[in-house]
Design a protein around this motif. Structure first.
Motif, mmCIF file in Angstrom:
data_model
loop_
_atom_site.group_PDB
_atom_site.id
_atom_site.type_symbol
_atom_site.label_atom_id
_atom_site.label_comp_id
_atom_site.label_asym_id
_atom_site.label_seq_id
_atom_site.Cartn_x
_atom_site.Cartn_y
_atom_site.Cartn_z
ATOM 1 N N ALA A 61 0.847 -1.207 0.000
ATOM 2 C CA ALA A 61 0.000 0.000 0.000
ATOM 3 C C ALA A 61 0.874 1.246 0.000
ATOM 4 N N ARG A 62 1.979 1.205 0.741
ATOM 5 C CA ARG A 62 2.888 2.363 0.757
ATOM 6 C C ARG A 62 3.506 2.564 -0.617
ATOM 7 N N GLU A 63 3.915 1.447 -1.248
ATOM 8 C CA GLU A 63 4.501 1.550 -2.594
ATOM 9 C C GLU A 63 3.488 2.096 -3.584
ATOM 10 N N LEU A 64 2.265 1.581 -3.460
ATOM 11 C CA LEU A 64 1.184 2.015 -4.359
ATOM 12 C C LEU A 64 0.974 3.513 -4.193
ATOM 13 N N HIS A 65 0.952 3.972 -2.954
ATOM 14 C CA HIS A 65 0.757 5.406 -2.686
ATOM 15 C C HIS A 65 1.872 6.229 -3.317
ATOM 16 N N THR A 66 3.106 5.749 -3.172
ATOM 17 C CA THR A 66 4.251 6.459 -3.753
ATOM 18 C C THR A 66 4.125 6.515 -5.276
ATOM 19 N N SER A 67 3.724 5.371 -5.877
ATOM 20 C CA SER A 67 3.662 5.288 -7.335
ATOM 21 C C SER A 67 2.537 6.171 -7.876
#
Ligand SMILES: [Zn+2]
Length: 258
Positions: free
Chosen positions: A250-256
């Motif tokens: 979820a953190r990666e998705l938010h960053t992307s």
């Protein structure tokens, strides 16, 4: 083929895998690993001989699936060596492949802290799981041999991943600055309610899914998700077991999403 005959065949096949690996010129296994592999191979041969020499009890016309005591003793020793020598690349549960005909255990999940590594491990475990399932029903000796060879090749890859992850985890740059934990909240009814929940409870939240139609994000299995993990609105579905990687995803998705 009887249980004793198929068990003997499986033990002999895994002994051959161990000897082939010990003879491999690759830098891994180490010297320790090589010596342990050869001992495991001898113990598996002892177990195979014991299965071949055994005369299982016949009760009401049914031949019992028995593990002769000599075989049991040798297999237990082999598992002890595998458990104490990770350099063999053999799982601590190596002998389930000799004695069991259902429910094989997967190697323990490494739970790496980075989403790409987690996906790599998930893919590997999924492939091992498929071979394990095929091994429960395979009867033709040649098929069993090739399934075991493939399973042990992937199990070795998993053991190598474990080594890489352990080395990585010790590097300070790879220790996650923020613990991968989501605060559990009551399921918000609207996007606005979720936004308010983030304001109140923090950037990473998990809430129960009322509608169970989404699959868990992990490639590890095909379970239905019962949680949604949201990092500031970037949401990833998860089962109970994969909440940890869901937080990272979820953190990666938010960053992307920028
Ligand atoms: Zn899951």
């Amino acid at each position: 083929m009887s249980y004793a005959a198929t068990s003997a065949h499986r033990a002999t096949t895994i002994a051959t895998i161990a000897r082939t690996r010990a003879a491999s010129p690759a830098p891994i296994p180490t010297a320790d690993g090589r010596a342990a592999l050869l001992t495991i191979a001898d113990l598996l041969d002892t177990a195979a001989d014991a299965f071949r020499a055994s005369t299982p009890a016949v009760i009401n016309g049914n031949t019992m699936n028995e593990i002769p005591s000599d075989a049991w003793y040798a297999l237990t020793q082999a598992e002890g060596i595998a458990a104490n020598t990770p350099a063999t690349g053999f799982p601590a549960t190596v002998c389930q492949y000799v004695t069991r005909r259902l429910n094989y255990d997967l190697p323990p999940n490494l739970r790496p802290d980075n989403a790409v590594a987690a996906a790599r491990e998930g893919n590997l475990l999924a492939r091992i799981r498929i071979l394990n399932t095929e091994l429960t029903t395979a009867v033709v000796p040649e098929t069993v041999t090739s399934l075991l060879e493939n399973a042990f090749r992937l199990l070795w890859k998993h053991a190598l991943l474990a080594e890489v992850f352990a080395a990585d985890a010790n590097r300070p740059c790879n220790r996650p600055a923020i613990p991968a934990v989501a605060k559990k909240i009551r399921t918000p009814d609207t996007t606005m309610a979720l936004r308010r929940a983030h304001d109140e409870h923090g950037p990473t939240l998990a809430y129960g899914l009322k509608d169970r139609r989404l699959a868990c994000h992990s490639g590890d299995h095909w379970l239905t998700a019962n949680w949604m993990v949201s990092h500031l609105g970037a949401a990833v579905p998860s089962c109970d077991e994969h909440l940890h990687t869901a937080v990272l995803a979820a953190r990666e998705l938010h960053t992307s999403m920028g």
